[in-house]
Design a protein around this motif. Structure first.
Motif, PDB file in Angstrom:
ATOM      1  N   GLN A   1     -11.225  18.066  13.907  1.00  0.00           N
ATOM      2  CA  GLN A   1     -11.646  17.119  12.872  1.00  0.00           C
ATOM      3  C   GLN A   1     -10.656  15.959  12.801  1.00  0.00           C
ATOM      4  OE1 GLN A   1     -13.459  15.059  10.924  1.00  0.00           O
ATOM      5  NE2 GLN A   1     -14.472  16.949  10.253  1.00  0.00           N
TER       6      GLN A   1
ATOM      7  N   ASP B   1     -11.048  13.216  10.880  1.00  0.00           N
ATOM      8  CA  ASP B   1     -11.028  12.605   9.549  1.00  0.00           C
ATOM      9  C   ASP B   1     -10.100  13.422   8.640  1.00  0.00           C
ATOM     10  OD1 ASP B   1     -11.460  11.532   7.046  1.00  0.00           O
ATOM     11  OD2 ASP B   1     -13.639  11.404   7.267  1.00  0.00           O
TER      12      ASP B   1
ATOM     13  N   GLU C   1      -9.623  13.304   5.604  1.00  0.00           N
ATOM     14  CA  GLU C   1     -10.215  13.582   4.289  1.00  0.00           C
ATOM     15  C   GLU C   1     -11.113  14.813   4.312  1.00  0.00           C
ATOM     16  OE1 GLU C   1      -9.384  11.873   1.571  1.00  0.00           O
ATOM     17  OE2 GLU C   1      -7.997  10.718   2.823  1.00  0.00           O
ATOM     18  N   LYS C   2     -11.453  15.282   5.491  1.00  0.00           N
ATOM     19  CA  LYS C   2     -12.361  16.419   5.621  1.00  0.00           C
ATOM     20  C   LYS C   2     -11.601  17.688   6.012  1.00  0.00           C
ATOM     21  CE  LYS C   2     -16.394  13.631   6.891  1.00  0.00           C
ATOM     22  NZ  LYS C   2     -17.466  13.410   7.900  1.00  0.00           N
ATOM     23  N   SER C   3     -12.239  18.817   5.792  1.00  0.00           N
ATOM     24  CA  SER C   3     -11.612  20.105   6.114  1.00  0.00           C
ATOM     25  C   SER C   3     -11.367  20.216   7.615  1.00  0.00           C
ATOM     26  CB  SER C   3     -12.511  21.265   5.660  1.00  0.00           C
ATOM     27  OG  SER C   3     -12.701  21.229   4.262  1.00  0.00           O
TER      28      SER C   3
ATOM     29  N   ARG D   1     -11.270  21.481  11.378  1.00  0.00           N
ATOM     30  CA  ARG D   1     -12.248  22.146  12.239  1.00  0.00           C
ATOM     31  C   ARG D   1     -11.461  22.703  13.427  1.00  0.00           C
ATOM     32  NH1 ARG D   1     -16.143  18.170  12.569  1.00  0.00           N
ATOM     33  NH2 ARG D   1     -15.494  17.438  14.625  1.00  0.00           N
TER      34      ARG D   1
END
Length: 289
Positions: A207, A209, A211-213, A215
């Motif tokens: 991941q 980004d 701001e995102k969880s 991956r």
């Protein structure tokens, strides 16, 4: 002009053991030869990535008299008579260099270092002169008492190790994630385990980004050695189906985590009671969401 002799890598299990401040360490030359690099490459990589190395954690810097003491103490380790400083690399420092080089040879040799060198084993006793013992009964009695005590201690440790390994194998379940396995280990902070695995290059974050969880995916270093990936097809309502990949432990990864736990290498809770133990009942796979 005389041709410079090419150095040949010594198998990790045959390396001259060097211990400094209570832990095993490797010289720059040992890493360079084993990793298929040069000492200058190791030095340059260190200088370019100093923020990734912490003195006392990833390496020790020896100077002056300390270098001379080490040179005289370990005759099997080649240290130039002109050297006025010396860097000794810990297991974590060796891991950082393997990450920076990112070659199959570096990772394979680091794997061997981890399994056969940095994991401490009891030293083999030096041979004893039988005639000297016969002429010195007090030394013989002392050795026999030490042997008896060591034998009982090792017997107890071996029984505990066999019991632990049997327990790990019996309760290890295919498809178990790192946090799920660590639930059985007393005091481990499972909320930090994936980031711990990320720092050791077992996994990477796919991941981009922030701001995102995260991956998580299995990194090349640990793939098919400590970890593999489970795949699950997700079909969101009204959206295109996608495949979710989850890093899961192999049996060797389970054993390696337990060994690192017993060495105090895993992140622990602030409320940990200081006891290293495991709960058999906790060896169950996480339920898939």
């Amino acid at each position: 002009m005389a041709k410079k002799t090419e150095l040949v890598a010594v198998e990790a299990k045959d390396l001259q053991i060097i211990e400094y401040r209570g832990q095993r360490v490797a010289t720059t030359e040992q890493l360079a030869v084993g990793y298929g690099a040069t000492e200058q490459m190791i030095t340059n990589n260190f200088n370019r990535n100093k923020t990734r190395f912490v003195d006392g954690k990833h390496y020790f810097k020896l100077r002056g008299e300390e270098v001379e003491i080490l040179r005289n103490s370990f005759s099997g380790v080649q240290i130039s008579s002109k050297a006025r400083s010396l860097t000794l690399w810990t297991e974590r420092g060796a891991a950082n260099h393997a990450k920076i080089l990112e070659t199959d040879q570096a990772w394979e040799y680091y794997n061997d270092l981890t399994e056969f060198y940095f994991t401490r084993r009891d030293a083999i006793a030096a041979p004893v002169d039988a005639m000297q013992l016969l002429n010195d009964p007090s030394t013989l009695r002392s050795l026999l008492m030490n042997y008896s005590g060591d034998n009982e201690r090792l017997k107890g440790e071996n029984q505990q190790l066999v019991s632990t390994v049997e327990s790990l194998e019996k309760h290890f379940t295919k498809g178990m994630t790192i946090p799920a396995f660590c639930k059985c280990l007393n005091g481990v902070n499972i909320n930090k385990m994936m980031w711990w695995a990320f720092e050791r290059n077992w996994i990477f974050n796919e991941q981009r980004d922030p701001e995102k969880s995260a991956r998580w995916r299995v990194a090349s270093y640990a793939r098919d050695t400590y970890l593999t990936e489970d795949e699950m097809e997700i079909k969101p309502h009204g959206k295109e189906a996608f495949t979710k990949k989850t890093p899961v432990l192999l049996e060797k990864g389970c054993h390696r985590l337990y060994a690192l736990y017993m060495k105090g290498e895993l992140p622990m809770k602030a409320t940990w009671n200081g006891e290293y133990s495991h709960d058999k009942a906790a060896y169950t796979p996480e339920e898939k969401q």
